[in-house]
Scaffold this motif. Structure first.
Motif, PDB file in Angstrom:
ATOM      1  N   GLU A  76       0.977  -1.393   0.288  1.00 58.39           N
ATOM      2  CA  GLU A  76      -0.105  -0.102  -0.471  1.00 58.39           C
ATOM      3  C   GLU A  76       1.063   1.181  -0.202  1.00 58.39           C
ATOM      4  N   LYS A 105       0.087   4.430  -8.278  1.00 55.49           N
ATOM      5  CA  LYS A 105      -1.194   4.050  -7.952  1.00 55.49           C
ATOM      6  C   LYS A 105      -1.658   3.418  -9.770  1.00 55.49           C
ATOM      7  N   LYS A 133      -6.885   1.617   0.082  1.00 48.26           N
ATOM      8  CA  LYS A 133      -5.893   1.516  -0.564  1.00 48.26           C
ATOM      9  C   LYS A 133      -4.916   0.677  -2.029  1.00 48.26           C
TER      10      LYS A 133
END
Length: 182
Positions: free
Chosen positions: A142, A147, A163
């Motif tokens: 995480e 992303k 996340k």
């Protein structure tokens, strides 16, 4: 004569299967995780269903004998880094990569603890680890993954968080959970 043949068959059976059992127990005791190879037929089917794309960089944690990493590189033309602590398995991984007949993707293997991997260098993480290891690893994933990066966990799910969201579950003899870093 029959006794000799039966003893020979028993010796072959014990050598093959007892050797596997000894390796699994030794890995479990020394590294805290077993060596549990996936059958090559299953690896081929599973890898073809992964949402990987050409040009991605993927790390396989606990790459064992390298069969999954080599197959991912072959099928998707991607760069794969296999991470393995067991020197014997690392040796066989490198042999497998050297003798594989593909020149499409790139694969390399490193002797490294999976907790020392810097995940921000990768677009995907593949692993076949026990639930206790997945839970220990989740905060690091995480924190470090970019992303949109994929996390692929074979056979065991990872606890979902804000996340790390479940993108897809691929059903099969053993399921594959695919997560995306949000």
């Amino acid at each position: 004569m029959l006794s000799l043949v039966l003893n020979f068959i028993l010796a072959i059976f014990l050598f093959k299967y007892l050797g596997d059992i000894v390796l699994v127990v030794w890995c479990m005791k020394k590294y805290g995780v077993p060596y549990a190879p996936t059958a090559m037929g299953m690896v081929r089917k599973m890898v073809k269903r992964l949402p990987l794309k050409r040009g991605m960089r993927v790390v396989e944690l606990g790459s064992g004998d390298g069969r999954v990493a080599v197959e991912m590189a072959r099928v998707y033309l991607i760069k794969v880094v296999g991470v393995e602590l067991n020197g014997w398995l690392l040796f066989w991984s490198r042999v497998r990569a050297a003798v594989s007949v593909f020149k499409k993707g790139k694969v390399r293997f490193e002797k490294k603890d999976l907790f020392s991997v810097k995940f921000n260098n990768f677009d995907g993480v593949y692993m076949y680890l026990l639930p206790v290891m997945l839970e220990k690893l989740r905060p690091k994933l995480e924190k470090e993954l970019k992303k949109g990066s994929l996390v692929m966990s074979y056979d065991y799910p990872i606890k979902i968080s804000s996340k790390l969201r479940l993108k897809e579950k691929i059903e099969g003899k053993k399921p594959m959970w695919i997560y995306e870093r949000s």
